[in-house]
Design an enzyme around this catalytic site. Structure first.
Site, short mmCIF file in Angstrom:
data_model
loop_
_atom_site.label_atom_id
_atom_site.label_comp_id
_atom_site.label_asym_id
_atom_site.label_seq_id
_atom_site.Cartn_x
_atom_site.Cartn_y
_atom_site.Cartn_z
N ASN A 23 0.80 -1.23 0.00
CA ASN A 23 0.00 0.00 0.00
C ASN A 23 0.83 1.28 0.00
OD1 ASN A 23 -2.18 -1.62 -0.15
ND2 ASN A 23 -2.82 -1.37 1.99
N CYS A 116 -16.27 -3.93 -3.34
CA CYS A 116 -15.57 -5.22 -3.22
C CYS A 116 -16.20 -5.93 -2.02
CB CYS A 116 -14.06 -5.00 -3.04
SG CYS A 116 -13.63 -4.39 -1.42
N ARG A 397 -2.60 -11.44 -3.89
CA ARG A 397 -2.66 -10.01 -4.21
C ARG A 397 -1.78 -9.22 -3.26
NH1 ARG A 397 -8.35 -7.41 -4.51
NH2 ARG A 397 -6.90 -5.68 -4.78
C1 EPZ Z 1 -6.67 1.87 1.84
O1 EPZ Z 1 -7.87 1.68 1.12
C2 EPZ Z 1 -5.94 0.53 1.76
N1 EPZ Z 1 -5.64 0.21 0.36
C3 EPZ Z 1 -6.82 -0.56 2.38
O2 EPZ Z 1 -6.06 -1.77 2.35
C4 EPZ Z 1 -7.10 -0.19 3.83
O3 EPZ Z 1 -7.97 -1.16 4.39
C5 EPZ Z 1 -7.77 1.19 3.88
O4 EPZ Z 1 -6.93 2.16 3.22
C6 EPZ Z 1 -8.01 1.66 5.30
O5 EPZ Z 1 -6.81 1.73 5.99
C7 EPZ Z 1 -4.61 0.86 -0.25
O6 EPZ Z 1 -3.94 1.69 0.33
C8 EPZ Z 1 -4.35 0.49 -1.68
P1 EPZ Z 1 -10.13 4.54 2.65
P2 EPZ Z 1 -8.79 2.96 0.77
O7 EPZ Z 1 -10.40 5.42 1.49
O8 EPZ Z 1 -7.95 4.15 0.56
C9 EPZ Z 1 -14.74 5.49 3.00
C10 EPZ Z 1 -5.67 -4.04 1.89
O9 EPZ Z 1 -6.13 -5.07 2.39
N2 EPZ Z 1 -14.53 6.37 1.83
O10 EPZ Z 1 -9.20 5.01 3.70
O11 EPZ Z 1 -9.72 2.54 -0.33
C11 EPZ Z 1 -14.58 4.02 2.65
O12 EPZ Z 1 -15.79 3.46 2.16
C12 EPZ Z 1 -6.59 -2.87 1.58
O13 EPZ Z 1 -4.45 -3.84 1.63
C13 EPZ Z 1 -15.59 7.15 1.38
O14 EPZ Z 1 -16.69 7.10 1.91
O15 EPZ Z 1 -9.61 3.14 2.11
C14 EPZ Z 1 -14.19 3.42 4.00
O16 EPZ Z 1 -15.39 3.19 4.73
C15 EPZ Z 1 -8.04 -3.19 1.89
N3 EPZ Z 1 -15.38 7.98 0.31
C16 EPZ Z 1 -13.38 4.54 4.67
O17 EPZ Z 1 -13.72 5.73 3.95
C17 EPZ Z 1 -14.16 8.05 -0.32
O18 EPZ Z 1 -14.02 8.84 -1.29
C18 EPZ Z 1 -11.88 4.35 4.60
O19 EPZ Z 1 -11.54 4.10 3.27
C19 EPZ Z 1 -13.10 7.24 0.15
C20 EPZ Z 1 -13.30 6.42 1.23
#
Ligand code: EPZ
Length: 418
Positions: A23, A116, A397
């Protein structure tokens, strides 16, 4: 389709080296295209997700070449600006190409990432931030069409400290006109590692690692060399596995300061943990105490280790409460753990785990990346036969040859054709 087969019950002993952080590597590879040069990134892990972003970037005109133990990313020219559905659907993090493409190339056409297994995963905050910087975007036939002659710095408040949202906006802001301030920014180490790489490219960034990041746009960025930080989620997976299986394991090439919340919880469960420089040593307890956790943004307990910790609590003494506050559907692994005899009650975002003396081997199915790691850990302690974890393409992955690393620690685990 492969499966992983485990004969549970062996204690773990020895040393295991942690790979580069998936990440951090993903946004750093995406950020490389912000300069028209060839950056060299070291410690990039060999993972399916890395292959996916390389395939998408190759279609944009980017070249990749192994250089010693680094990966040379040739971004001299961007020939296309589309990230196609068939690749984006396999990896939602492809959205990380949106900000850099807009900043460097002024145009991007990215397939809207779907949800997902763990949740809807909207990207509204990414789009809100980029629109505030002057990007014009619309959705058509499942693709985000984005254009920006010149992005302009502005102040952006993120309703949620989204990790990739913070990264996308930060990357776009490096070449914008003026100053961008991101408030309620994500503080994860991977955001900080990306900021370090961007600064090495000539970007002006302050405050990464806090909830307010200030970026002063520059005219252009140059290529740079960078070594990706170790993967704290892989390291945390091994800390939990060592505590679960008993024995004495030393995890090398990791940053213990990235795992404070996890180390504290595993120690509360009875494990003895010592660390110095880039090594963490874990001795599993005779008796595992039940411990409550609540997932939070960094530096809180990481959601990406929630499933693994739940497997740990399935063999603890007593009840533990696992609260998932980041994703709305991140308990899919519970039904598979129940197949191994776990006793878990779900109530919304809370899972109440009643620790058992042991889990019993059975075939199970992986549903997402971290759920597959959780099932491997459960298999390592399950008794009475072989545990088979199916659909382990999910595992590949985000973990580099996980079964080989566990074999080296004495586990009876191997990969077979399913
Ligand atoms: C990153 O995902 C990581 N992936 C995830 O790791 C990790 O679980 C997550 O951060 C939380 O730490 C990468 O960095 C590639 P978020 P990300 O945006 O950025 C909501 C793994 O297993 N949200 O911080 O997609 C969202 O639905 C993966 O390696 C919105 O509502 O996570 C969630 O509830 C899984 N609107 C929360 O925020 C947005 O525009 C946190 O999501 C963006 C997010």
């Amino acid at each position: 389709m492969d499966k992983i087969v485990i004969q549970g019950g062996s204690p773990l002993a020895g040393e295991v080296r942690i790979s580069g952080a998936k990440n951090a590597a993903l946004p750093i590879l995406a950020a490389s295209l912000l300069s028209a040069g060839t950056s060299v990134i070291h410690n990039v892990p060999a993972l399916r997700d890395i292959d996916t972003i390389k395939r998408i970037m190759s279609r944009l005109g980017i070249s990749f070449e192994i250089q010693g133990n680094g990966l040379a990313v040739g971004c001299e020219q961007i020939t296309h600006h589309e990230a196609p559905y068939e690749l984006v659907k396999t990896m939602r993090a492809s959205i990380l190409l949106l900000g850099p493409l807009l900043a460097r190339h002024g145009k991007a056409k990215i397939s809207l990432p779907g949800g997902c297994a763990i949740g809807a995963r909207p990207i509204n905050l990414h789009l809100k931030g980029l629109a505030a910087m002057g990007a014009e975007m619309y959705l058509d036939h499942g693709y985000i069409h984005a254009e920006a002659k010149k992005l302009k710095g502005t102040e952006i408040f993120l309703d949620i400290p989204t990790v990739t949202g913070t990264e996308n906006i930060m990357m776009a802001a490096t070449l914008a006109q003026g100053v961008t301030i991101i408030r309620n920014a994500a503080k994860e180490p991977e955001v900080q590692d990306l900021a370090s790489f961007l600064r090495a490219m000539g970007a002006s960034i302050d405050g990464d690692g806090t909830d307010t990041i200030t970026i002063e746009g520059v005219k252009e960025l140059h290529a740079a060399h960078h070594t990706v930080i170790p993967d704290r989620i892989e390291a945390g997976t091994f800390v939990i596995a060592a505590a679960m299986c008993g024995g004495d394991v030393t995890i090398t090439g990791c940053r213990s300061e990235h795992l404070t919340a996890v180390i504290e919880k595993v120690e509360s469960a009875g494990a003895r943990i010592t660390f110095k420089e880039d090594r963490i040593s874990v001795r599993g307890p005779e008796k595992i105490e039940s411990v409550d956790i609540k997932t939070m943004p960094y530096p809180g307990f990481p959601t990406d280790l929630q499933a693994q910790f739940m497997a740990f609590m399935c063999i603890a003494d007593g009840w533990s409460m696992i609260r998932e506050t980041i994703f709305e559907n991140r308990f899919i692994h519970v039904s598979e753990l129940r197949r191994l005899g776990a006793e878990i009650e779900i109530n919304g975002g809370q899972a109440l785990v009643r620790g058992k003396k042991e889990l019993l081997a059975a075939p199970v199915m992986a549903t997402d990346l971290r759920a597959s790691a959780c099932l491997v850990l459960a298999g390592l302690v399950a008794r009475g036969g072989l545990t088979e974890v199916h659909r382990i393409y999910h595992l590949d992955r985000g973990y580099e040859a996980l079964e080989k690393k566990f074999q080296k620690l004495g586990a009876r685990i191997w990969r077979e054709k399913a």
